[in-house]
Motif scaffolding. Structure first.
Motif, PDB file in Angstrom:
ATOM      1  N   GLY A  86       1.094 -12.613   2.431  1.00 35.62           N
ATOM      2  CA  GLY A  86      -0.182 -11.943   2.656  1.00 35.62           C
ATOM      3  C   GLY A  86      -0.396 -10.679   1.851  1.00 35.62           C
ATOM      4  N   LEU A  87       0.525 -10.363   0.936  1.00 35.63           N
ATOM      5  CA  LEU A  87       0.404  -9.105   0.192  1.00 35.63           C
ATOM      6  C   LEU A  87      -0.188  -9.284  -1.197  1.00 35.63           C
ATOM      7  CD1 LEU A  87       3.783  -7.346   1.077  1.00 35.63           C
ATOM      8  CD2 LEU A  87       1.590  -7.260   2.271  1.00 35.63           C
ATOM      9  N   ALA A  88      -0.445 -10.521  -1.611  1.00 39.39           N
ATOM     10  CA  ALA A  88      -0.878 -10.760  -2.988  1.00 39.39           C
ATOM     11  C   ALA A  88      -2.153  -9.997  -3.323  1.00 39.39           C
ATOM     12  CB  ALA A  88      -1.086 -12.263  -3.222  1.00 39.39           C
ATOM     13  N   LYS A  89      -3.098  -9.918  -2.391  1.00 35.95           N
ATOM     14  CA  LYS A  89      -4.373  -9.255  -2.684  1.00 35.95           C
ATOM     15  C   LYS A  89      -4.267  -7.739  -2.635  1.00 35.95           C
ATOM     16  CE  LYS A  89      -7.543 -12.951  -1.360  1.00 35.95           C
ATOM     17  NZ  LYS A  89      -8.732 -13.318  -0.561  1.00 35.95           N
ATOM     18  N   LEU A  90      -3.158  -7.230  -2.137  1.00 40.15           N
ATOM     19  CA  LEU A  90      -2.979  -5.780  -2.096  1.00 40.15           C
ATOM     20  C   LEU A  90      -2.261  -5.265  -3.331  1.00 40.15           C
ATOM     21  CD1 LEU A  90      -1.897  -5.215   1.618  1.00 40.15           C
ATOM     22  CD2 LEU A  90      -4.138  -4.837   0.607  1.00 40.15           C
ATOM     23  N   LEU A  91      -1.718  -6.175  -4.134  1.00 40.18           N
ATOM     24  CA  LEU A  91      -0.886  -5.782  -5.264  1.00 40.18           C
ATOM     25  C   LEU A  91      -1.561  -6.145  -6.588  1.00 40.18           C
ATOM     26  CD1 LEU A  91       2.469  -7.119  -3.838  1.00 40.18           C
ATOM     27  CD2 LEU A  91       1.730  -4.746  -3.901  1.00 40.18           C
ATOM     28  N   MET A  92      -1.547  -5.214  -7.525  1.00 40.70           N
ATOM     29  CA  MET A  92      -2.060  -5.403  -8.876  1.00 40.70           C
ATOM     30  C   MET A  92      -3.588  -5.477  -8.874  1.00 40.70           C
ATOM     31  SD  MET A  92       0.769  -8.151 -10.193  1.00 40.70           S
ATOM     32  CE  MET A  92       0.085  -8.263 -11.841  1.00 40.70           C
TER      33      MET A  92
END
Length: 475
Positions: free
Chosen positions: A321-327
């Protein structure tokens, strides 16, 4: 409680922290409840801590404690019944002057109200009215969907009913981690520190780095998605902190390290049966993220370092669930390359390619072959024909020499072949050829047949593009 009970305090009094409203916890034994009503579970917690957690959680009406696990239930409570040898039940009750307000007490009433001598006819009428009222309330609850919005800037330990996560202040986490001094992991998402909350519970505090969001609302939206996930093969998120530029996540602490430690650093191999269970655990966890949770979650970084092992040997997926918070490229869509070299699906490298859940299937396939062979997908110290694990596995499979993959280890031949075939299907270059995680679980469990893999995989990189420094670092 056999004659029925009512809630003797108002929810507003709890959520707004009114000073005249106090609460008590009553301990009741030999009660069983419908576990579908459980909205939050906390493993490895003491009995007193379980009681305190329910007492300060405005949503919690009943807490069940058994085998060092605390389960919290909210309204409406269903199917409570007396049975021997059940979990200890903590029931929240109101006390003091404010308690009577929710129970219909008069303005001047103080103390308990006793009702004596109710006729059978009157009791029957009351039961009919209560039943009708209950169904009306349930209907309205589902139609309206009452939500409590959590104020992230507040220092109150309040909860979002929709998320059931605790909001911590930065100062609280600084104290809990002794000033962020005990580092237990580091990876692409940030640094992880050990901490203690509620006086005795060990937790992992992840300080997110390289986070780009559209502010508080975006962060809270992502927390809402993660907070709704509950599965035994996912590392449980307990809370979070968002103060200014500080974004931290609080997870359950996993004492046995990562799958990478088990596969690549252990002095002796993890036994074959244990590796089969780990492979199934991970597959079921990814299946839940892709198809069974309310909002589909694509992990984008499945690798052994992101698989943690609990004290019972159960594998759990971390950092989901962290993909959209990173980069910055990924605040809304999966456009920038995300993942770890060696586990990244080929479509990430093609401009304008559609990124789907099949990228996780590819990463799982690479990791499944690593689980089988207890080695990295790229090993520059291996013989030339074994450097790229996927090539070597395919060649051994076609030559019917799968025993070469496990050397002298005693394994089940049919299960070995099944795991290899599943792994080779998962790493097909064409995403449409890869199975869904539902099919992966069924194939590993042996409930459906596995056809021969169609072609030799090419992998995302050639062996010459890897160096030891490019391999993923342990967290």
């Amino acid at each position: 409680m056999d004659s029925g009970c009512y809630k003797n305090y108002s929810g507003d009094a709890c959520s707004r922290g009114k000073s005249e409203q106090t609460f008590e916890i009553d301990e009741v034994g030999n009660l069983s409840w419908e576990l579908d009503d459980v909205y939050y579970s906390m493993p490895s917690i003491s009995k007193d801590a379980c009681k305190e957690e329910c007492l300060r959680d405005c949503i919690c009406e009943v807490a069940l404690y058994q085998n060092e696990e605390c389960k919290k239930l909210k309204l409406p409570l269903t199917y409570g019944r007396r049975e021997p040898n059940q979990a200890t039940t903590f029931v929240k009750i109101g006390a003091g002057a404010g308690a009577g307000a929710g129970a219909g007490a008069g303005a001047g009433a103080s103390g308990p109200v006793f009702i004596v001598g109710i006729s059978s006819l009157a009791l029957g009428s009351i039961l009919v009215l209560v039943s009708c009222g209950f169904f009306v309330l349930v209907f309205r609850h589902h139609r309206v969907g009452k939500k409590w919005i959590l104020n992230l800037e507040s220092s109150d330990n309040r909860f979002d009913e929709d998320v059931a996560l605790r909001s911590f202040t930065y100062e609280e986490l600084k104290i809990a981690s002794h000033g962020f001094t005990e580092e237990i992991g580091r990876g692409s998402c940030g640094t992880v520190f050990k901490g203690v909350i509620n006086g005795s519970r060990n937790v992992a505090i992840k300080r997110l780095e390289k986070v780009v969001t559209e502010g508080q609302k975006e962060f809270k939206n992502e927390m809402r998605v993660i907070g709704k996930t509950h599965h035994k093969n996912l590392v449980q998120l307990l809370g979070y902190c968002h103060e200014g530029g500080n974004m931290l996540l609080i997870y359950e602490h996993m004492s046995n390290g990562s799958l990478a430690d088990f596969l690549f650093k252990a002095r002796s191999k993890t036994d074959w049966e244990g590796r089969i269970e780990i492979a199934l655990d991970i597959a079921r966890g990814i299946l839940y993220l892709h198809q069974e949770c309310q909002t589909q979650i694509i992990h984008c970084d499945i690798k052994p370092e992101n698989i943690l092992i609990d004290d019972k040997g159960c594998a759990k997926i971390a950092d989901f669930g962290l993909a959209k918070l990173l980069m910055s490229e990924q605040t809304k869509t999966y456009t920038g390359i995300r993942g770890t070299r060696g586990y990244v699906a080929p479509e990430w490298w093609h401009q304008n390619s559609l990124i789907t859940a099949k990228v996780d299937v590819y990463s799982y396939g690479i990791m499944l072959l690593e689980i089988v062979c207890c080695r990295r997908s790229i090993d520059m110290n291996a013989p030339e024909n074994e450097v790229v694990l996927a090539y070597w596995v395919y060649d051994c499979f076609m030559a019917r020499e799968l025993e070469e993959l496990v050397k002298d280890e005693q394994v089940q031949g049919k299960m070995l072949e099944r795991m290899v075939k599943v792994g080779l299907w998962c790493i097909q270059d064409d995403p449409t050829l890869r199975p869904s995680m539902n099919k992966v679980v069924q194939m590993l469990e042996g409930t459906i047949d596995i056809p021969l893999p169609p072609c030799r995989p090419t992998t995302s990189f050639t062996a010459s593009s890897f160096t030891s420094s490019s391999l993923p670092a342990s967290k």
